[in-house]
Design a protein around this motif. Structure first.
Motif, PDB file in Angstrom:
ATOM      1  N   THR A 123      -4.315   4.800  -0.366  1.00 23.58           N
ATOM      2  CA  THR A 123      -4.346   3.463  -0.580  1.00 23.58           C
ATOM      3  C   THR A 123      -4.754   2.704   0.790  1.00 23.58           C
ATOM      4  OG1 THR A 123      -2.072   3.420   0.112  1.00 23.58           O
ATOM      5  CG2 THR A 123      -2.567   3.390  -2.216  1.00 23.58           C
ATOM      6  N   ALA A 134       0.663  -1.099  -0.021  1.00 25.75           N
ATOM      7  CA  ALA A 134      -0.029  -0.069  -0.075  1.00 25.75           C
ATOM      8  C   ALA A 134       0.859   1.291   0.070  1.00 25.75           C
ATOM      9  CB  ALA A 134      -1.022  -0.059   1.314  1.00 25.75           C
ATOM     10  N   VAL A 182      -1.534   5.765   3.436  1.00 25.14           N
ATOM     11  CA  VAL A 182      -1.917   4.290   3.624  1.00 25.14           C
ATOM     12  C   VAL A 182      -3.217   4.514   4.827  1.00 25.14           C
ATOM     13  CG1 VAL A 182      -1.388   1.953   4.461  1.00 25.14           C
ATOM     14  CG2 VAL A 182       0.106   3.056   3.075  1.00 25.14           C
ATOM     15  N   ASN A 186      -5.501  -3.980  -0.416  1.00 23.45           N
ATOM     16  CA  ASN A 186      -4.864  -5.154   0.102  1.00 23.45           C
ATOM     17  C   ASN A 186      -5.749  -5.508   1.144  1.00 23.45           C
ATOM     18  OD1 ASN A 186      -1.854  -4.901  -1.085  1.00 23.45           O
ATOM     19  ND2 ASN A 186      -2.400  -3.095  -0.502  1.00 23.45           N
ATOM     20  N   VAL A 216      -5.264  -0.795   3.446  1.00 24.26           N
ATOM     21  CA  VAL A 216      -5.135  -2.129   3.829  1.00 24.26           C
ATOM     22  C   VAL A 216      -6.715  -2.509   4.556  1.00 24.26           C
ATOM     23  CG1 VAL A 216      -4.031  -3.954   5.433  1.00 24.26           C
ATOM     24  CG2 VAL A 216      -2.720  -2.152   4.265  1.00 24.26           C
TER      25      VAL A 216
END
Length: 486
Positions: free
Chosen positions: A164, A50, A137, A195, A166
Motif C-alpha cells: 500500500t 495504508a 506501507v 493515499n 502513501v
C-alpha cells in the motif's frame, strides 16, 4: 484553470490542514493548484489508512490487482492529452515533451505486469518453494521534472506486489499528483491502498521515520536523497530505493559529421530545459581542430534553438525552467565557472528579468581552476578538452555520480573501449544520453542511487523472496542425531 487542492486519505478527498501551498505556471506565474499541506494528524491518518488496508490488499489475487491496474492504465490513455496539458502548465515542459511523459504513464502498467511475471513467479524446486511477499506501507516521494511518470514507475510495481502507498509528490507539482490519484479512485482501488498527502521536507520526514513505513521509494536530488539515507541508517528493515541524478559525460571523438553530432549533443543537454537527470552536463572533445568543429557546431545550433512558451505555435524546443529560483541557480553556477576561468562560448541568459526563461549555455571549462562535481539542473553544458581518448574516459569517470554517459564516434573500436571502461548505469553510442527503456534498469553507481527503478528491477525491490522448505509425506524423525542418548 486553477485546481482546488485536496488530499486523498482512506478513500476520501479532504482539504489540507497544514500551511498553505500553491503551485504556479512557470511560463506566466498564474496559479495552477491552490490548497494546503497535510497536518501532522493527516499524515498520521494516511499512514494508518495504508497500514489498515495492507492486509486485505495483499490477500487479493494478483489477477484482481492486475485488473484494477489495467483499468487505471486505460483511464491514463484516455486522458493522455489532458495530462500532457497539466504537466506542461505546472512544470513548464513544452507540450510536445509533456505528451511523451503522459504516454509513458499509460504505458507503465503493461511493462510492470510483464516484469512481475518475470521477477516474482512461484517456483517449486524439489523441497524448496519460492514465493514473494510485499513489504507493507511504501512511501513514494516524487520529483518535479517528471511529476507523473517517475512516481508512477514506483507506484504501479509496488501495488502489483501487494504493498500500500502513501504518496507525497514534489510540492512544486501537486496538481499532476492529484489528477493521477483521482484516476486510481476511478479505477476502483480500495480505500487506503493509495493515499495522497502534500508537503515538503518536514512532511516527508514524518512519513519516512514512522514505524509503519516499510519502504521509501524516492526520485530526486542528491541532497534530499542523502538526507533520507541518513534518516534510515540503522533501519535494515526498511527498503530504500534512490534515484538521484548525475553529472553525465558525453564524449565526441573521431566524428566526421559535426552538425549531426551537435544535434545529438543539444538533445542530450537541453531537452526539458536541461531538467532531466540523464541530461549531458559535460561535453568532452579532443584538443585542436576536431574539437573546435564540434564546439562551433553546438554553438551555432544553440543560437537557433527556440525558447518560448510551452504552448507556443510552432512549438519551442525549450520552455521555462520550473521556477525563477531554478533560473537563478543556473545563472549562479555559470557565474562561478566564469569566475574560476571558464570561457563563455555561448552564455546562458535570462530572457526577462525575474522570469524562469533561460537560454541554453555552453561554457568551456578546460582551463578552469575549479569545477565542482555537482549536477547543474538546467540548460548549461560544460566543455572539457583532452589530448587522448584515454584522458577523455578518465575525465568522464572523474565524478561522484554514475547515471548516464554517451559516446559520439564513427569508430566502433572506441565504442568498445568506452563501454568497457565507463562507470555509468546507462551508456549510449551515437544517440542522446536522455533515452531510456522502461524495461531496462534505470540508475547508476555512486551518488546516482542504489536500486534501479524500471521493469524487472522495480519488481525486485517491491517484494521480498520467501524460501519455504517442505518435507513431503509424514513427519520424519529418522535423521541421525550424533550424541543422542537413547
Amino acid at each position: 484553470m486553477k485546481q482546488d487542492g485536496k488530499l486523498f486519505i482512506d478513500g476520501s478527498w479532504t482539504d489540507g490542514q497544514g500551511a498553505p501551498l500553491t503551485s504556479t505556471n512557470p511560463a506566466n506565474g498564474e496559479p495552477i493548484w491552490q490548497g494546503a499541506q497535510a497536518s501532522e494528524a493527516q499524515l498520521e491518518s494516511a499512514l494508518a489508512a495504508a497500514h489498515s488496508a495492507f492486509g486485505s490488499w495483499r490477500r487479493l489475487s494478483v489477477e484482481e490487482r492486475f485488473a484494477i491496474i489495467e483499468r487505471y492504465a486505460a483511464i491514463a490513455k484516455e486522458r493522455q492529452e489532458e495530462m500532457a496539458k497539466l504537466i506542461s502548465d505546472e512544470m513548464g515542459k513544452a507540450l510536445w515533451d509533456a505528451r511523451t511523459e503522459a504516454g509513458a504513464i499509460a504505458g507503465k502498467a503493461a511493462i510492470s505486469i510483464e516484469a512481475y511475471h518475470e521477477r516474482t513467479p512461484t517456483r517449486n524446486e524439489g523441497a524448496i518453494r519460492l514465493t514473494h511477499r510485499p513489504h507493507g506501507v511504501m512511501v513514494v516521494i516524487g520529483p518535479f521534472n517528471f511529476p507523473g511518470h517517475l512516481p508512477n514507475g514506483h507506484i504501479i510495481p509496488a501495488l502489483i506486489a501487494g504493498n500500500t502507498i502513501v504518496f507525497k509528490p514534489s510540492e512544486i507539482t501537486p496538481a499532476v499528483a492529484q489528477a493521477m490519484v483521482g484516476w486510481w479512485e476511478e479505477a476502483g482501488l480500495p480505500p487506503g491502498v493509495i493515499n495522497l498527502v502534500q508537503g515538503g521536507a518536514a512532511e516527508a520526514g514524518q512519513l519516512i521515520e514512522d514505524k509503519r513505513t516499510r519502504g521509501v521509494l524516492f526520485t530526486g536530488g542528491v541532497k534530499a536523497g542523502l538526507a533520507i539515507h541518513r534518516t534510515l541508517a540503522g533501519h535494515p528493515d526498511k527498503i530504500l530505493a534512490l534515484e538521484l541524478g548525475g553529472n553525465n559525460p558525453l564524449i565526441a571523438w573521431d566524428v566526421a559529421d559535426a552538425e549531426s553530432a551537435a544535434t545529438v549533443i543539444a538533445r542530450s543537454a537541453f531537452i526539458t530545459s536541461g531538467q532531466r537527470c540523464t541530461c549531458a552536463r559535460r561535453l568532452i572533445v579532443p584538443h585542436g581542430a576536431a574539437g573546435d568543429r564540434i564546439i562551433d557546431a553546438v554553438a551555432s545550433l544553440i543560437s537557433r534553438l527556440a525558447v518560448d512558451r510551452p504552448d507556443a505555435d510552432p512549438q519551442p524546443f525549450i520552455g521555462p525552467v520550473v521556477h525563477s529560483k531554478a533560473a537563478d541557480a543556473i545563472l549562479k553556477a555559470q557565474e562561478e565557472l566564469l569566475f574560476h576561468g571558464g570561457e563563455a562560448v555561448r552564455p546562458s541568459l535570462r530572457l526577462d528579468q525575474g522570469s524562469a526563461y533561460v537560454t541554453p549555455g555552453l561554457i568551456d571549462t578546460t582551463r578552469c581552476r575549479e569545477v565542482r562535481d555537482e549536477e547543474v539542473f538546467g540548460p548549461l553544458l560544460q566543455v572539457f578538452r583532452t589530448k587522448t581518448f584515454d584522458d577523455a574516459i578518465a575525465k568522464a569517470n572523474d565524478t561522484r555520480f554514475g547515471l548516464s554517459a554517451g559516446l559520439l564516434s564513427d569508430d566502433e573500436q572506441l565504442w568498445h573501449r568506452f563501454a568497457d571502461q565507463i562507470d555509468a548505469g546507462i551508456v549510449n553510442w551515437n544517440r542522446q544520453t536522455t533515452g531510456a527503456s522502461g524495461k531496462a534498469p534505470f540508475g547508476g553507481p555512486g551518488l546516482s542511487g542504489n536500486h534501479r527503478p524500471a521493469g524487472y528491477y522495480a519488481a525486485d525491490y517491491c517484494a521480498w523472496p520467501m524460501a519455504s522448505m517442505v518435507q513431503e509425506g509424514a513427519l520424519n524423525d529418522d535423521a541421525a542425531m550424533p550424541g543422542l542418548v537413547k
